[in-house]
Design an enzyme around this catalytic site. Structure first.
Site, PDB file in Angstrom:
ATOM      1  N   VAL A  14       0.835  -1.206   0.000  1.00  0.00           N
ATOM      2  CA  VAL A  14       0.000   0.000   0.000  1.00  0.00           C
ATOM      3  C   VAL A  14       0.869   1.255   0.000  1.00  0.00           C
ATOM      4  O   VAL A  14       0.584   2.231  -0.704  1.00  0.00           O
ATOM      5  CB  VAL A  14      -0.957  -0.004   1.220  1.00  0.00           C
ATOM      6  CG1 VAL A  14      -1.775   1.269   1.237  1.00  0.00           C
ATOM      7  CG2 VAL A  14      -1.876  -1.219   1.184  1.00  0.00           C
ATOM      8  N   TYR A 140      -2.611  -7.963  16.145  1.00  0.00           N
ATOM      9  CA  TYR A 140      -2.381  -6.961  15.100  1.00  0.00           C
ATOM     10  C   TYR A 140      -3.381  -5.804  15.238  1.00  0.00           C
ATOM     11  O   TYR A 140      -3.000  -4.637  15.311  1.00  0.00           O
ATOM     12  CB  TYR A 140      -2.495  -7.627  13.717  1.00  0.00           C
ATOM     13  CG  TYR A 140      -2.624  -6.657  12.589  1.00  0.00           C
ATOM     14  CD1 TYR A 140      -1.573  -5.785  12.276  1.00  0.00           C
ATOM     15  CD2 TYR A 140      -3.802  -6.573  11.841  1.00  0.00           C
ATOM     16  CE1 TYR A 140      -1.701  -4.876  11.238  1.00  0.00           C
ATOM     17  CE2 TYR A 140      -3.926  -5.667  10.806  1.00  0.00           C
ATOM     18  CZ  TYR A 140      -2.875  -4.817  10.510  1.00  0.00           C
ATOM     19  OH  TYR A 140      -3.019  -3.919   9.494  1.00  0.00           O
ATOM     20  N   LYS A 144      -2.863  -1.688  16.357  1.00  0.00           N
ATOM     21  CA  LYS A 144      -3.300  -0.557  15.517  1.00  0.00           C
ATOM     22  C   LYS A 144      -4.293   0.329  16.282  1.00  0.00           C
ATOM     23  O   LYS A 144      -4.277   1.555  16.152  1.00  0.00           O
ATOM     24  CB  LYS A 144      -3.931  -1.077  14.220  1.00  0.00           C
ATOM     25  CG  LYS A 144      -2.918  -1.685  13.254  1.00  0.00           C
ATOM     26  CD  LYS A 144      -2.126  -0.605  12.537  1.00  0.00           C
ATOM     27  CE  LYS A 144      -1.202  -1.183  11.471  1.00  0.00           C
ATOM     28  NZ  LYS A 144      -0.586  -0.142  10.625  1.00  0.00           N
TER      29      LYS A 144
END
Ligand code: UDP
Length: 325
Positions: A14, A140, A144
């Site tokens: 990305v 994960y 975040k």
């Protein structure tokens, strides 16, 4: 006005697409990437490249006076985050805190952060709005979410202009920039590896979900549309505010539907076998992205799953052509 920007993780999937779009839009881009999962040749022409850890490099680099940071550098494998959580707390949370402190020390005014739908966990609403409760089911997502919280407090206390973009399932490719993970865990690239013959079959992780065909449903978004939201986020970031936006198309496709789309695009039969569920996988993740549409003026343009798969397939074939020559 062209902005002077740092793109951490700009050699990754990305990040490289976003760096390419920023260069195309005339911005002055410096990519920082430690190449732990990225590729030096994915840094777009026209961008400067500094190899190193985002937190480390930013301590000195930001002294040059940048308008903003787009922070993509992160560990992003759900399975690995469950087996080796420390790697995620250090690699994601600690790195981001050190980056935030460096930005504060050097007066860098803007931040666009790569957040994720994994911050929501297993929601009981579909589509998911930004107001949904955040109860991540994997480490994960938890890391975040922790970073999102930290950014909010820094924005309010120190006047940072910040935007967190919560990605749903990113797929497709942008020109020569696409998905090239050494350890591939994502559905579309795995299915395309079956079409190229690199893999014999695809394993469907669970057929006992409460969905129409029993396989898990996700919202697939084209990486170019995703990158464009970052450019809009830079424009709309306001000092002292932390805004959060979901990025998805608002349409869900099951694992079986994705495999079927890949069959149509590639003309390959793509054998599939049903296996057990993967730990931490929610049944349905579909985005409500009204806020991004209304406030950022974002409009995804490549929403057809076949077009998304076709771009990923073209990228896969181009890379194989390059590797063979
Ligand atoms: N999936 C699958 N087989 C695979 C890889 C993924 O059935 O080899 C499923 C996975 O369980 C999930 C969906 O495909 O329901 C999308 O997974 P991916 O890893 O691409 O993205 P995630 O939704 O985990 O971010």
């Amino acid at each position: 006005r062209p902005l002077k920007l740092v793109v951490t993780g700009g050699a990754g999937y990305v990040g490289s697409v976003c760096a390419a779009r920023l260069v195309e839009a005339g911005h002055d881009v410096t990519v920082v990437d430690d190449l732990s999962t990225g590729h030096a040749d994915a840094v777009p022409e026209g961008a400067r490249f500094v190899e190193g850890d985002a937190a480390e490099v930013s301590q000195t680099l930001l002294a040059d006076g940048f308008d903003g940071v787009l922070h993509f550098a992160a560990k992003s494998l759900v399975g690995e985050s469950m087996q080796d959580p420390g790697k995620y707390w250090h690699g994601n949370v600690l790195t981001s805190l050190r980056l935030l402190d460096a930005m504060r020390a050097h007066g860098t005014p803007r931040l666009v952060f790569s957040s994720t739908a994994a911050t929501y966990g297993e929601p009981d609403v579909a589509p998911i709005p930004e107001s949904a409760p955040t109860q991540p089911t994997n480490t994960y997502g938890a890391t975040k979410l922790a970073i999102d919280h930290a950014i909010g407090t820094y924005a309010r206390a120190h006047g940072l202009a910040a935007v967190s973009l919560r990605y749903f399932n990113v797929a497709g490719a942008h020109g020569r920039f696409g998905e090239r993970h050494t350890t591939e865990t994502h559905l579309i690239p795995i299915v395309l590896q079956v079409a190229t013959g690199e893999r014999g079959q695809v394993q469907i992780y669970g057929e006992d979900y409460p969905t129409d065909d029993g396989t898990a449903v996700r919202d697939y978004i084209h990486v170019t549309d995703l990158a464009d939201a970052h450019l809009l986020a830079l424009d709309h970031a306001r000092a002292g505010e932390h805004r959060i936006y979901n990025l998805g198309n608002g349409t869900g496709f099951s694992v079986r539907q994705v495999i079927e789309a890949c069959r149509e695009v590639t003309g390959h039969p793509i054998p599939a076998a049903v296996g057990g569920r993967r730990a931490g996988d929610p049944a349905v993740l579909v985005a409500a992205s009204d806020r991004a549409r209304e406030e950022l003026g974002w409009k995804p343009e490549r929403t057809d799953l076949r077009d998304i798969v076709a771009d990923a397939w073209r990228f896969t074939q181009d890379r194989r052509g390059t590797a063979a020559s």
